[in-house]
Design an enzyme around this catalytic site. Structure first.
Site, PDB file in Angstrom:
ATOM      1  N   CYS A   2      43.997  29.354   3.325  1.00  0.00           N
ATOM      2  CA  CYS A   2      44.487  27.921   3.740  1.00  0.00           C
ATOM      3  C   CYS A   2      44.871  27.763   5.228  1.00  0.00           C
ATOM      4  CB  CYS A   2      45.546  27.537   2.583  1.00  0.00           C
ATOM      5  SG  CYS A   2      47.052  28.487   3.012  1.00  0.00           S
ATOM      6  N   HIS A  62      51.759  22.690  14.317  1.00  0.00           N
ATOM      7  CA  HIS A  62      51.678  21.769  13.137  1.00  0.00           C
ATOM      8  C   HIS A  62      51.361  20.517  13.481  1.00  0.00           C
ATOM      9  CE1 HIS A  62      53.203  25.088  10.829  1.00  0.00           C
ATOM     10  NE2 HIS A  62      52.491  24.571   9.852  1.00  0.00           N
TER      11      HIS A  62
HETATM   12  C1  PEP Z   1      49.212  29.124   7.566  1.00  0.00           C
HETATM   13  O1  PEP Z   1      50.251  29.580   8.017  1.00  0.00           O
HETATM   14  O2  PEP Z   1      47.866  29.717   7.880  1.00  0.00           O
HETATM   15  C2  PEP Z   1      49.521  27.884   6.692  1.00  0.00           C
HETATM   16  C3  PEP Z   1      48.571  27.519   6.152  1.00  0.00           C
HETATM   17  O3  PEP Z   1      50.637  27.471   6.608  1.00  0.00           O
HETATM   18  P1  PEP Z   1      51.306  26.474   7.979  1.00  0.00           P
HETATM   19  O4  PEP Z   1      50.076  25.983   8.799  1.00  0.00           O
HETATM   20  O5  PEP Z   1      51.743  25.180   7.552  1.00  0.00           O
HETATM   21  O6  PEP Z   1      52.164  27.408   8.558  1.00  0.00           O
END
Ligand code: PEP
Ligand code: MG
Length: 598
Positions: free
Chosen positions: A534, A216
């Site tokens: 996403c 993240h």
């Molecule tokens: C994912 O896991 O691909 C996602 C979009 O959520 P995050 O990256 O916030 O875990």
């Protein structure tokens, strides 16, 4: 001497600037820039803390003097003297003053920066006794940091002026000039909350020792649209404050103290990158339609309501993922309440809706846990296996009052525009049932209070293989699905997405991952339900043609990636890509198959 450190490329482009080392200290230290008129008061904060610690040590020395030799060993007396000496040391005092005055660092940041500078000098000393004094200096600084707690006037980062990258040959800059040269951030580790702080700041690029491509911290860096490298292992030990550094975000390389020839070469690459961006900018207002007339929705991933400005600027047709947890993170160091209340959240979601000017906004409910702790110092070690622990919807269901607060806020904001409500990390039928009944309950609470709220489309994230393998159950209850490839890859391959040690095994093109993605898209299409991706895969142009060929028509990514993906869409013939995409799925080596022409 020029040398290079290798890591993982996170965000494209070249950054050239002076290194700003952010040192991790045992005390949670805020990093922000002060304004020039605040320099004196900031120096005064350090002086006051130093005097207070000095008094503290004097008192300790006096009480030790009253003890008998058996109670107060000679070493303790000597130690307190050393601490007093270190506290008054000119190198510490003048160094801290330098970082405040010349770089506009807040007092705590200046203090930890200078601590690092002196600590390195201690490390290089031959004399073992002197080398060991580093620990004493750390203790003295920590005492000062404790004293400074609660005395800061400003907590929000206020960026100083920023100029375009410095000229390559300008290596003799005086320190006074350095505030106007680009700064690049070098740290061992930064939490996503720290990154968010820096998002409002001035850095031209950043490097961390740890982290994977889809950690993240890396995701927030990517959203800042500045060159970045993570997993550079020893970078923060090898780079010194103020070193000239080149960050090559395409190759994942950090070049320290570059020679004039290397600087010139990278300066050229940087200008080429700027030109390419300029070319792409022309696509901003062009609808994303394939050669065979298929319309593709390119949506934005955002962390804060204010990010909608960039989303609109990049030509996004909506927000496909608002990572709402960023509203909940890093609040302790900002001296805010631990969690945002309903009104604060409602206002934030409303701002996002308004910011998108009538386009839909997909708000994902809080996804705290794993590499996204609520506070930067909340220990990852608290849970043995945080990525598999109390995270995302599990966290929400474990705290229904908190979850209901968020649901009410989102439902209320839906009266201002089109909101899609997205639930992360679902895997079990019981979780789906509990979630849906809490959403109903939130509506009933709002009804009881006579509060206005709007309709929302309900979506679930497919990011656990178990969910991808039980799609029918999900499609029975949800209007749309959104594939979170970052986690889907992590959980399918059992690779910690934030761990640079296994980053080489984190493979978006693994046949198992591609099969789960393909099946999810196909099943949604069969049932006439909306589906989007996403995760970071959606913004990676390597995968655009494949996803189009698999039938995907909705991609959500960082605003900075939208134009490059749009270019791929405009050049693609979606119909012709179908057979080719099936071939990629069946290939022994999909990564290579992806590079072959359809
Ligand atoms: C994912 O896991 O691909 C996602 C979009 O959520 P995050 O990256 O916030 O875990
Ligand atoms: Mg996820």
């Amino acid at each position: 001497m020029t040398f290079a450190v290798h890591g993982l490329p996170v965000a494209r482009g070249i950054a050239i600037g002076r290194a700003v080392l952010v040192v991790s200290s045992r005390i949670d230290v805020a990093h922000y820039f002060i304004k020039p008129p605040e320099i004196e008061s900031e120096i005064e904060r350090v002086r006051t803390a130093r005097n207070a610690v000095s008094e503290e040590l004097t008192k300790l020395q006096a009480s030790v003097a009253l003890m008998g030799p058996n109670d107060a060993p000679h070493e303790l007396v000597a130690l307190l003297e050393v601490h007093q000496m270190l506290l008054q040391d000119e190198a510490l005092t003048s160094g801290v003053k330098h970082w405040i005055t010349e770089r506009l660092y807040n007092a705590e940041w200046a203090l930890t920066t200078q601590l690092e500078v002196i600590a390195r000098q201690f490390d290089e000393m031959e004399d073992e006794y002197l080398r060991e004094r580093k620990a004493d200096l750390e203790q003295v600084v920590e005492r000062m940091l404790h004293r400074m707690k609660g005395t800061a006037a400003v907590l929000a980062p206020t960026p100083p002026r920023r100029k375009r990258p410095a000229e390559a040959e300008d290596d003799d800059l005086t320190v006074n000039d350095t505030i106007d040269v680009p700064l690049v951030l070098i740290a061992h580790d930064l939490s996503p909350a720290d990154m968010l702080q820096f998002k409002k700041s001035v850095f031209a690029g950043f490097v961390t020792d740890v982290g994977g491509r889809t950690s993240h911290t890396a995701i927030v860096a990517r959203s800042m649209d500045i060159p970045a490298v993570v997993g550079a292992r020893t970078a923060s030990q090898l780079v010194r404050q103020d070193d000239w550094v080149i960050i090559d975000g395409d190759a994942g390389v950090v070049i320290v103290d570059p020679s004039p020839i290397i600087l010139a070469e990278y300066g050229f690459k940087q200008r080429q990158g700027d030109l390419e961006r300029g070319r792409l900018a022309r696509l901003r207002h062009k609808p994303a339609v394939t050669l065979d007339g298929q319309r593709v929705d390119l949506l934005a991933n955002i962390e804060m309501p204010e990010d909608t400005a960039n989303a609109v600027k990049a030509g996004a047709v909506g927000v496909g993922l608002f990572r709402s947890e960023f509203l909940f993170m890093g609040r302790e160091s900002q001296r805010q309440t631990r969690l945002p209340d309903e009104e604060e959240q409602y206002q934030a979601y409303k701002r996002a809706v308004e910011g998108m000017q009538g386009m839909p906004v997909t708000i994902r409910t809080i996804d705290i846990g794993a590499d996204k702790p609520l506070d930067s110092k909340a220990s990852k070690q608290e849970h043995l296996n945080p990525a598999l622990g109390l995270r995302a919807i599990r966290w929400s269901l474990a705290d229904p009052a908190m979850f209901l607060t968020q649901l009410r806020a989102i439902l209320r904001a839906a009266s201002h525009g089109e909101i899609h409500l997205l639930i992360p990390m679902l895997a079990h039928a019981t979780e789906i049932r509990q979630t849906l009944s809490l959403i109903d309950f939130a509506r009933a609470e709002l009804d009881n209070k006579g509060m206005v709220y709007g309709k929302v489309k309900l979506g679930a994230m497919i990011e656990i293989p178990a969910a991808a393998l039980t799609l029918k159950l999900f499609l029975k209850h949800f209007d749309f699905l959104s594939i979170g490839t970052n986690d889907l890859i992590q959980y399918t391959l059992a690779i910690d997405r934030a761990d640079e040690a296994v980053a080489h095994l984190y493979d978006p093109a693994h046949p198992a991952v591609l099969k789960l993605v393909a099946d999810t898209i196909a099943e949604c299409r069969r049932q006439g339900k909306g589906v989007s991706v996403c995760g970071e895969m959606a913004g990676d142009v390597t995968f655009t043609r494949l996803l189009l060929g698999l039938g995907l028509r909705s991609f959500s990514m960082h605003p900075s990636q939208i134009l490059a993906v749009k270019q791929e869409v405009l050049r693609a013939d979606a119909g012709k890509l179908e057979a080719w995409a099936q071939g990629v799925l069946e290939a022994d080596d999909p990564a290579t198959a992806l590079t072959l022409k359809p």
